[in-house]
Design a protein around this motif. Structure first.
Motif, PDB file in Angstrom:
ATOM      1  N   GLY A 130       0.777  -1.231   0.000  1.00  0.00           N
ATOM      2  CA  GLY A 130       0.000   0.000   0.000  1.00  0.00           C
ATOM      3  C   GLY A 130       0.808   1.281   0.000  1.00  0.00           C
ATOM      4  O   GLY A 130       0.251   2.355  -0.224  1.00  0.00           O
ATOM      5  N   GLU A 131       2.137   1.209   0.236  1.00  0.00           N
ATOM      6  CA  GLU A 131       2.901   2.446   0.367  1.00  0.00           C
ATOM      7  C   GLU A 131       2.933   3.242  -0.940  1.00  0.00           C
ATOM      8  O   GLU A 131       2.678   4.457  -0.941  1.00  0.00           O
ATOM      9  CB  GLU A 131       4.329   2.140   0.816  1.00  0.00           C
ATOM     10  N   ALA A 132       3.240   2.583  -2.043  1.00  0.00           N
ATOM     11  CA  ALA A 132       3.344   3.296  -3.321  1.00  0.00           C
ATOM     12  C   ALA A 132       2.009   3.913  -3.727  1.00  0.00           C
ATOM     13  O   ALA A 132       1.950   5.071  -4.160  1.00  0.00           O
ATOM     14  CB  ALA A 132       3.840   2.348  -4.410  1.00  0.00           C
ATOM     15  N   SER A 133       0.918   3.146  -3.562  1.00  0.00           N
ATOM     16  CA  SER A 133      -0.389   3.685  -3.955  1.00  0.00           C
ATOM     17  C   SER A 133      -0.809   4.825  -3.035  1.00  0.00           C
ATOM     18  O   SER A 133      -1.441   5.796  -3.473  1.00  0.00           O
ATOM     19  CB  SER A 133      -1.447   2.574  -3.933  1.00  0.00           C
ATOM     20  N   ALA A 134      -0.455   4.746  -1.749  1.00  0.00           N
ATOM     21  CA  ALA A 134      -0.788   5.817  -0.815  1.00  0.00           C
ATOM     22  C   ALA A 134      -0.024   7.095  -1.156  1.00  0.00           C
ATOM     23  O   ALA A 134      -0.565   8.197  -1.060  1.00  0.00           O
ATOM     24  CB  ALA A 134      -0.485   5.393   0.618  1.00  0.00           C
ATOM     25  N   TRP A 178      -2.018  13.385  -5.379  1.00  0.00           N
ATOM     26  CA  TRP A 178      -3.242  13.903  -5.991  1.00  0.00           C
ATOM     27  C   TRP A 178      -3.965  14.866  -5.065  1.00  0.00           C
ATOM     28  O   TRP A 178      -4.651  15.781  -5.515  1.00  0.00           O
ATOM     29  CB  TRP A 178      -4.165  12.752  -6.381  1.00  0.00           C
ATOM     30  N   GLN A 179      -3.818  14.650  -3.757  1.00  0.00           N
ATOM     31  CA  GLN A 179      -4.483  15.516  -2.785  1.00  0.00           C
ATOM     32  C   GLN A 179      -3.613  16.720  -2.399  1.00  0.00           C
ATOM     33  O   GLN A 179      -3.980  17.489  -1.510  1.00  0.00           O
ATOM     34  CB  GLN A 179      -4.828  14.718  -1.520  1.00  0.00           C
ATOM     35  N   GLY A 180      -2.476  16.882  -3.059  1.00  0.00           N
ATOM     36  CA  GLY A 180      -1.613  18.015  -2.751  1.00  0.00           C
ATOM     37  C   GLY A 180      -0.875  17.876  -1.435  1.00  0.00           C
ATOM     38  O   GLY A 180      -0.562  18.876  -0.795  1.00  0.00           O
ATOM     39  N   LEU A 181      -0.576  16.624  -1.045  1.00  0.00           N
ATOM     40  CA  LEU A 181       0.075  16.352   0.229  1.00  0.00           C
ATOM     41  C   LEU A 181       1.557  16.065   0.031  1.00  0.00           C
ATOM     42  O   LEU A 181       1.926  15.233  -0.802  1.00  0.00           O
ATOM     43  CB  LEU A 181      -0.555  15.133   0.905  1.00  0.00           C
ATOM     44  N   CYS A 193      -6.895  12.035   5.113  1.00  0.00           N
ATOM     45  CA  CYS A 193      -8.006  11.087   5.260  1.00  0.00           C
ATOM     46  C   CYS A 193      -8.678  10.807   3.901  1.00  0.00           C
ATOM     47  O   CYS A 193      -9.172   9.697   3.668  1.00  0.00           O
ATOM     48  CB  CYS A 193      -9.040  11.635   6.252  1.00  0.00           C
ATOM     49  N   ARG A 194      -8.690  11.780   3.008  1.00  0.00           N
ATOM     50  CA  ARG A 194      -9.252  11.541   1.671  1.00  0.00           C
ATOM     51  C   ARG A 194      -8.346  10.638   0.860  1.00  0.00           C
ATOM     52  O   ARG A 194      -8.808   9.845   0.041  1.00  0.00           O
ATOM     53  CB  ARG A 194      -9.451  12.869   0.938  1.00  0.00           C
ATOM     54  N   ALA A 195      -7.041  10.762   1.050  1.00  0.00           N
ATOM     55  CA  ALA A 195      -6.100   9.984   0.246  1.00  0.00           C
ATOM     56  C   ALA A 195      -6.062   8.515   0.665  1.00  0.00           C
ATOM     57  O   ALA A 195      -6.028   7.637  -0.199  1.00  0.00           O
ATOM     58  CB  ALA A 195      -4.690  10.581   0.382  1.00  0.00           C
ATOM     59  N   LEU A 196      -6.128   8.240   1.958  1.00  0.00           N
ATOM     60  CA  LEU A 196      -5.915   6.870   2.417  1.00  0.00           C
ATOM     61  C   LEU A 196      -7.011   5.896   2.003  1.00  0.00           C
ATOM     62  O   LEU A 196      -6.710   4.763   1.648  1.00  0.00           O
ATOM     63  CB  LEU A 196      -5.735   6.858   3.941  1.00  0.00           C
TER      64      LEU A 196
END
Length: 452
Positions: free
Chosen positions: A392-396, A402-405, A445-448
């Protein structure tokens, strides 16, 4: 208002991002609250933002701005070379390793600076002692003994320009002592590993688990003359070194004549109990205690310290004195005054409460909105590790982008020779300002939930 509009237009503030309240943003910018409220209202009227009772002010959902792909593909309308793709600056900063810089106690620091300058002796404007100002070394000796359990005679303290400067000095001293290997933890900062290798030292790694570095392995590393450890709160794993392993490290140093370099990384910030005392207190003659103001105040101060075994003081001072790039005498005198007045203790207590609230909110929100993600490590410091499902690390990281984080993956800190570890994110909850924290947490929280 123009800056907000541009941030939304270019995607620096993605759709759905919650903006700080008008009160918080006005306080951060030092302007009237009505000015912020009027700007929000105008941007809502223009369609850039939305405002709902109980939901706050957010960036409006909108179509992606058109991209001039065809123009770039053909070299531009007039046959010009393709324009480079410009990545928008991240809207939210959750990078680990930084405190909330907006919380720097400017007023108290200015008061301390004025008092220090007024009382500064004439010799403080000269080249000075390579060990640093005696006023600061004296105050640090008292503070470290009281707050961290360090045996700290002022004559055994050397002031540095932060941890990196101190580690560079120690690398040079160890090399002169014909040390060839310094063991390091299997996860840590690559800049520290690089400084040691640039000093001509090999850096074998100690495996780690939920109890910290496996210091009992030091007995099977005959070429190792020193070890770099972060016992109070390891970066990035977030664990504290187990008492048995603290004892094993000290036993190894006594038995072999080895040296322990103790990085007291954010040791002042423990939230579930009193901070664990420094490892140095177990054996001051085999442990070099390294601390800084980078997490408690600000890294820009470039103020750190080394508490040395007695037989190392002369060598470190001679090495430092050859080309001293330490902090200014006036900054040292200001920090001494800041500690003596009690302002340092008050600031640390205040920031401890602030960071604890952020960590608690992070844990609570993730439990509700991303239940597959587990927060690991002790309740301490300025960062947390989020355990992810396998793979899950790469996809997270992609979802976060995408969320500007801006944040880091756990694998980023792995020693090159260490076996691959778990999938995780390292979240620096200390970095955002109070007004930016809610938006950063919302974006996280939106990204995870986008992970498989």
């Amino acid at each position: 208002m123009d800056a907000l509009r541009e941030a939304v237009r270019t995607g620096k503030l993605p759709p759905g991002t919650r903006l700080p309240s008008s009160r918080s943003l006005a306080a951060d910018l030092g302007i009237a609250r009505n000015t912020v409220a009027d700007a929000y209202a105008e941007l809502v009227a223009e369609g850039w933002l939305t405002a709902r009772q109980g939901s706050g002010t957010r960036v409006a959902q909108r179509a992606e701005p058109p991209r001039a792909e065809s123009t770039r593909a053909t070299g531009g309308a007039a046959g010009r070379a393709p324009l480079p793709t410009v990545r928008p600056r991240p809207a939210h900063n959750l990078m680990p390793g930084s405190p909330d810089l907006s919380a720097f106690p400017r007023a108290e620091w200015l008061k301390a600076s004025r008092r220090a300058l007024t009382a500064a002796p004439n010799d403080s404007f000269g080249y000075g002692d390579p060990r640093g100002r005696v006023e600061l070394r004296t105050e640090l000796a008292g503070y470290l003994a009281r707050a961290r359990g360090v045996y700290a005679d002022p004559e055994r303290i050397v002031i540095s320009a932060g941890f990196v400067h101190a580690l560079k000095l120690m690398g040079a001293v160890l090399r002169k002592r014909r040390v060839r290997e310094v063991a390091v933890e299997s996860y840590g900062l690559d800049v520290h590993r690089r400084l040691l290798t640039e000093a001509g030292l090999r850096i074998p790694h100690l495996p780690m688990d939920e109890s910290g570095a496996r210091t009992d392995d030091l007995g099977g590393m005959p070429g190792t003359g020193a070890v770099l450890l972060t016992p109070a709160h390891q970066f990035p794993t977030g664990v504290a070194l187990h008492p048995d392993r603290r004892a094993a490290a000290v036993d190894w140093a006594r038995r072999t004549g080895g040296l322990i370099l103790e990085d007291d990384y954010d040791g002042d910030f423990r939230y579930d109990r009193q901070p664990v005392g420094a490892l140095q207190g177990l054996d001051p003659e085999h442990v070099v205690h390294l601390g800084t103001t980078s997490k408690s105040l600000a890294p820009g101060l470039r103020l750190g310290w080394m508490v040395l075994p007695e037989n190392l003081v002369t060598e470190v001072v001679e090495t430092k004195g050859i080309s001293d790039c330490s902090s200014s005498a006036l900054e040292q005198l200001t920090l001494a005054e800041f500690i003596e007045s009690g302002a340092y203790d008050r600031h640390v207590r205040s920031m401890r409460l602030r960071y604890r609230r952020r960590r608690d909110q992070l844990v609570a929100d993730l439990a509700e909105r991303a239940p597959k993600v587990r927060v690991t490590g002790i309740a301490a410091g300025l960062h947390a590790v989020l355990e992810l499902p396998e793979g899950g690390e790469a996809s997270a990281l992609r979802a976060a982008a995408w969320q500007g984080l801006a944040l880091e993956g756990f694998s980023r800190f792995r020693h090159p020779d260490a076996a691959p570890g778990r999938d995780a994110l390292v979240i620096g909850y200390g970095a955002p300002t109070d007004s930016a924290w809610a938006g950063a947490l919302e974006a996280l929280c939106r990204a995870l939930p986008q992970m498989p």
